[in-house]
Design a protein around this motif. Sequence first.
Motif, mmCIF file in Angstrom:
data_model
loop_
_atom_site.group_PDB
_atom_site.id
_atom_site.type_symbol
_atom_site.label_atom_id
_atom_site.label_comp_id
_atom_site.label_asym_id
_atom_site.label_seq_id
_atom_site.Cartn_x
_atom_site.Cartn_y
_atom_site.Cartn_z
ATOM 1 N N ASN A 85 28.500 -44.957 70.686
ATOM 2 C CA ASN A 85 29.493 -45.667 71.496
ATOM 3 C C ASN A 85 29.003 -45.841 72.927
ATOM 4 O O ASN A 85 29.122 -46.922 73.506
ATOM 5 N N ALA A 86 28.451 -44.786 73.502
ATOM 6 C CA ALA A 86 27.949 -44.857 74.873
ATOM 7 C C ALA A 86 26.804 -45.856 74.971
ATOM 8 O O ALA A 86 26.727 -46.645 75.917
ATOM 9 N N LEU A 101 26.163 -48.495 72.985
ATOM 10 C CA LEU A 101 26.647 -49.865 72.810
ATOM 11 C C LEU A 101 27.415 -50.355 74.032
ATOM 12 O O LEU A 101 27.304 -51.513 74.433
ATOM 13 N N GLU A 102 28.182 -49.465 74.631
ATOM 14 C CA GLU A 102 28.919 -49.849 75.838
ATOM 15 C C GLU A 102 27.962 -50.143 76.991
ATOM 16 O O GLU A 102 28.121 -51.137 77.702
ATOM 17 N N ALA A 103 26.951 -49.304 77.159
ATOM 18 C CA ALA A 103 25.967 -49.530 78.218
ATOM 19 C C ALA A 103 25.203 -50.824 77.973
ATOM 20 O O ALA A 103 24.930 -51.588 78.910
ATOM 21 N N LYS A 104 24.865 -51.088 76.723
ATOM 22 C CA LYS A 104 24.144 -52.315 76.380
ATOM 23 C C LYS A 104 24.989 -53.539 76.716
ATOM 24 O O LYS A 104 24.487 -54.517 77.273
ATOM 25 N N ALA A 105 26.271 -53.496 76.414
ATOM 26 C CA ALA A 105 27.162 -54.617 76.707
ATOM 27 C C ALA A 105 27.284 -54.822 78.218
ATOM 28 O O ALA A 105 27.273 -55.957 78.695
ATOM 29 N N HIS A 106 27.394 -53.727 78.961
ATOM 30 C CA HIS A 106 27.505 -53.834 80.414
ATOM 31 C C HIS A 106 26.227 -54.410 81.025
ATOM 32 O O HIS A 106 26.299 -55.264 81.911
ATOM 33 N N ASP A 153 36.622 -52.095 84.518
ATOM 34 C CA ASP A 153 37.468 -51.536 83.469
ATOM 35 C C ASP A 153 37.146 -50.077 83.183
ATOM 36 O O ASP A 153 37.932 -49.366 82.572
ATOM 37 N N THR A 154 35.975 -49.624 83.641
ATOM 38 C CA THR A 154 35.547 -48.254 83.395
ATOM 39 C C THR A 154 35.776 -47.359 84.603
ATOM 40 O O THR A 154 36.253 -46.247 84.478
#
Length: 72
Positions: free
Chosen positions: A28-29, A31-36, A68-69
């Motif tokens: 999850n971390a 994928l979230e970092a990749k999206a950001h 958002d984070t």
Amino acid sequence: MAYTITHFAPETRGRIDAFFNRFGQGMNAYLEAKAHSARIEALEAKTDEELARMGLTRDRIVAHVFRDTYWL
């Protein structure tokens, strides 16, 4: 003949659950970092005029992406 174990001792099941829990949190971390990072790169590729139309300046791109984070 093959045997399949369908019952694990509670401590073994706990270790297996903990492993997959940590693995899932790591994914999850990632994928979230990749999206950001993809969003940051897309905004950085825009011209200053395009950013201005969006109400952004270059120095506020990261804060905009992570709004958002974190409360930036």
